[in-house]
Enzyme design. Structure first.
Site, PDB file in Angstrom:
ATOM      1  N   ALA A 101      -9.915  -7.184   8.426  1.00  0.00           N
ATOM      2  CA  ALA A 101      -8.994  -6.519   9.353  1.00  0.00           C
ATOM      3  C   ALA A 101      -9.787  -5.622  10.294  1.00  0.00           C
ATOM      4  O   ALA A 101     -10.641  -4.846   9.861  1.00  0.00           O
ATOM      5  CB  ALA A 101      -7.972  -5.688   8.581  1.00  0.00           C
ATOM      6  N   ALA A 102      -9.502  -5.740  11.578  1.00  0.00           N
ATOM      7  CA  ALA A 102     -10.140  -4.878  12.576  1.00  0.00           C
ATOM      8  C   ALA A 102      -9.175  -3.756  12.908  1.00  0.00           C
ATOM      9  O   ALA A 102      -8.205  -3.967  13.637  1.00  0.00           O
ATOM     10  CB  ALA A 102     -10.470  -5.675  13.832  1.00  0.00           C
ATOM     11  N   PHE A 103      -9.400  -2.587  12.307  1.00  0.00           N
ATOM     12  CA  PHE A 103      -8.466  -1.500  12.563  1.00  0.00           C
ATOM     13  C   PHE A 103      -8.893  -0.716  13.791  1.00  0.00           C
ATOM     14  O   PHE A 103      -9.935  -0.079  13.799  1.00  0.00           O
ATOM     15  CB  PHE A 103      -8.300  -0.554  11.368  1.00  0.00           C
ATOM     16  CG  PHE A 103      -7.031   0.234  11.514  1.00  0.00           C
ATOM     17  CD1 PHE A 103      -6.995   1.376  12.294  1.00  0.00           C
ATOM     18  CD2 PHE A 103      -5.860  -0.240  10.979  1.00  0.00           C
ATOM     19  CE1 PHE A 103      -5.804   2.045  12.506  1.00  0.00           C
ATOM     20  CE2 PHE A 103      -4.670   0.432  11.178  1.00  0.00           C
ATOM     21  CZ  PHE A 103      -4.645   1.582  11.945  1.00  0.00           C
ATOM     22  N   LEU A 104      -8.104  -0.775  14.823  1.00  0.00           N
ATOM     23  CA  LEU A 104      -8.345  -0.032  16.062  1.00  0.00           C
ATOM     24  C   LEU A 104      -7.127   0.812  16.364  1.00  0.00           C
ATOM     25  O   LEU A 104      -6.015   0.322  16.289  1.00  0.00           O
ATOM     26  CB  LEU A 104      -8.617  -1.006  17.222  1.00  0.00           C
ATOM     27  CG  LEU A 104      -9.796  -1.957  17.034  1.00  0.00           C
ATOM     28  CD1 LEU A 104      -9.813  -2.983  18.162  1.00  0.00           C
ATOM     29  CD2 LEU A 104     -11.102  -1.194  17.007  1.00  0.00           C
ATOM     30  N   ASP A 170       6.291  -4.489  -2.201  1.00  0.00           N
ATOM     31  CA  ASP A 170       5.341  -3.406  -2.487  1.00  0.00           C
ATOM     32  C   ASP A 170       5.211  -2.407  -1.338  1.00  0.00           C
ATOM     33  O   ASP A 170       4.126  -1.889  -1.082  1.00  0.00           O
ATOM     34  CB  ASP A 170       3.975  -4.021  -2.803  1.00  0.00           C
ATOM     35  CG  ASP A 170       2.986  -3.018  -3.377  1.00  0.00           C
ATOM     36  OD1 ASP A 170       3.410  -2.145  -4.144  1.00  0.00           O
ATOM     37  OD2 ASP A 170       1.791  -3.107  -3.052  1.00  0.00           O
ATOM     38  N   GLU A 175       2.613   4.074   7.347  1.00  0.00           N
ATOM     39  CA  GLU A 175       1.793   5.008   8.129  1.00  0.00           C
ATOM     40  C   GLU A 175       2.189   5.013   9.599  1.00  0.00           C
ATOM     41  O   GLU A 175       2.711   4.027  10.121  1.00  0.00           O
ATOM     42  CB  GLU A 175       0.302   4.648   7.992  1.00  0.00           C
ATOM     43  CG  GLU A 175      -0.215   4.833   6.583  1.00  0.00           C
ATOM     44  CD  GLU A 175      -1.719   4.608   6.488  1.00  0.00           C
ATOM     45  OE1 GLU A 175      -2.431   4.823   7.485  1.00  0.00           O
ATOM     46  OE2 GLU A 175      -2.181   4.228   5.391  1.00  0.00           O
ATOM     47  N   ASP A 190      -1.258  -3.129   4.719  1.00  0.00           N
ATOM     48  CA  ASP A 190      -1.233  -3.483   3.300  1.00  0.00           C
ATOM     49  C   ASP A 190      -0.134  -4.488   2.981  1.00  0.00           C
ATOM     50  O   ASP A 190       0.914  -4.150   2.429  1.00  0.00           O
ATOM     51  CB  ASP A 190      -1.076  -2.216   2.447  1.00  0.00           C
ATOM     52  CG  ASP A 190      -1.278  -2.491   0.960  1.00  0.00           C
ATOM     53  OD1 ASP A 190      -1.680  -3.624   0.612  1.00  0.00           O
ATOM     54  OD2 ASP A 190      -1.014  -1.598   0.135  1.00  0.00           O
TER      55      ASP A 190
END
Length: 299
Positions: A101-104, A170, A175, A190
Site C-alpha cells: 500500500a502506498a500511503f500518501l 472487522d 481514521e 485495513d
C-alpha cells in the site's frame, strides 16, 4: 490462504485470517464505488531473502526469520498479537505474495485521528454490542458529535456498504485526517478480513444502514448504476483486477457474491424509502457546515 479457501464456519470474525488479496480487491472496489478512500494497493511477488531479510536494518525483525521444517524461509515480525512462530509467513521456498500500500501523504505531513466505530462489534464470544439490542440506536448516534453535523454519518453509511459488499466484519475503528477536524472524509484502511466467505452474506454489517436509513445521493445513484447489466459490479471488478500482477485476485464466487449483496443493499434502501420517503433517506451531497442531519424526530 489460497484463493479458494473460505473462512472456516466456526471462526469468530476476530479470529479470521488477514488476506493480502482482500486488501488489493478492496482498493479496486473502492475506486469502482467512486469513494476513493483506500490508499493505492498493488499485489507483488516478494523474495523474502533478498528483498527483506538481507536488506533490513531492523535487527528485531531480522531475528524473527527462520527456516521451517519444510525448508521454507519464514518470518513473523513484531506486533502486539499474532506475531509468533505459529503465525509466521512462509515462502515457497522464499517467494511470497503480498500487498503493498502506498500511503500518501506521509504521517509527518498529515497526522491521522483514530475514531471508534459507533457500530463496533463487541469482540467477545458471548457479549452483544448496544446496536445489536437497541433498534433505535442510530437516533442516539445522530445526536452525538461528530455525527450530529457535517457528512460524517453519511460517510459511515458509505463505509457500511463498502464493508458489506466485501463481507468485512472487522471495522472496529476508522481514521480521518486530523488537520481538517470534522470536515473531512473517512479513510478506508485495513481491509484484510474482507472476502472471507462468498457463500454467506453477513446482514449484520448492514445494520447501520437499516437503522439510520440515510445515504448520499451520489452513492445511491452509483449503486443503481452498478446493478445494471451493462455496468455490473462483478464484471467491472473482474476487469479492473486483471491489471494486478497477482491476478486472479478473487475467484468467480466472490465476484458474484458482490452482485448479490449489491441487490440486498438496494432492497434495504428501498424499504427505507418506502417507510420514510425518498427525500428523508437520499441526501444531496453536501460538505462542511452546510450539511446537517435531520434529528431522530424528523419524518
Amino acid at each position: 490462504q489460497t484463493r479458494e479457501q473460505e473462512t472456516p464456519p466456526d471462526f469468530f470474525y476476530f479470529s479470521d485470517f488477514e488476506r493480502h488479496n482482500a486488501e488489493i480487491a478492496a482498493f479496486h472496489l473502492d475506486r469502482i464505488l467512486d469513494f476513493r478512500r483506500v490508499p493505492p494497493v498493488a499485489g507483488r511477488l516478494v523474495n523474502m531473502t533478498s528483498e527483506i531479510r538481507d536488506v533490513t536494518r531492523d535487527k528485531k525483525l531480522w531475528r524473527t526469520f527462520f527456516i521451517s521444517p519444510a525448508n521454507n524461509v519464514c518470518f513473523y515480525g513484531e506486533c502486539s498479537y499474532y506475531c509468533s512462530t505459529e503465525h509466521a509467513l512462509c515462502g515457497k521456498p522464499d517467494q511470497i505474495e503480498g500487498s503493498l500500500a502506498a500511503f500518501l501523504p506521509d504521517l509527518n505531513l498529515a497526522k491521522r485521528k483514530t475514531w471508534r466505530n459507533p457500530w463496533r462489534r463487541s469482540y467477545h464470544k458471548r457479549k452483544k454490542a448496544e446496536w445489536e439490542v437497541d433498534p433505535d440506536y442510530c437516533d442516539e448516534v445522530k445526536q452525538t458529535p461528530p455525527y450530529d453535523r457535517g457528512t460524517r454519518l453519511l460517510d459511515i453509511m458509505d463505509m457500511t456498504i463498502f464493508d458489506f459488499l466485501m463481507g468485512n466484519m472487522d471495522r472496529h475503528h476508522y481514521e480521518t485526517f486530523e488537520k481538517f477536524g470534522n470536515d473531512t472524509f473517512i479513510i478506508h484502511l485495513d481491509n484484510g478480513r474482507g472476502f472471507g466467505k462468498h457463500s454467506h452474506d453477513e446482514l449484520s454489517i448492514l445494520v447501520p444502514l437499516s437503522q439510520c436509513c440515510r445515504v448520499k445521493k451520489s452513492t445511491y445513484l452509483r449503486l443503481q448504476l452498478l446493478a445494471k447489466e451493462e455496468y455490473e459490479l462483478s464484471s467491472l471488478m473482474e476487469e479492473s483486477l486483471l491489471r494486478d500482477r497477482l491476478s486472479p485476485i478473487l475467484i468467480q464466487p466472490h465476484l458474484l457474491a458482490m452482485d448479490r449483496r449489491l441487490r440486498l443493499v438496494l432492497q434495504v434502501l428501498a424499504g427505507c424509502i418506502e417507510k420514510e420517503g425518498y427525500n428523508n433517506v437520499v441526501e444531496e451531497d453536501l460538505s462542511g457546515d452546510t450539511a446537517t442531519h435531520r434529528g431522530p424526530g424528523h419524518r
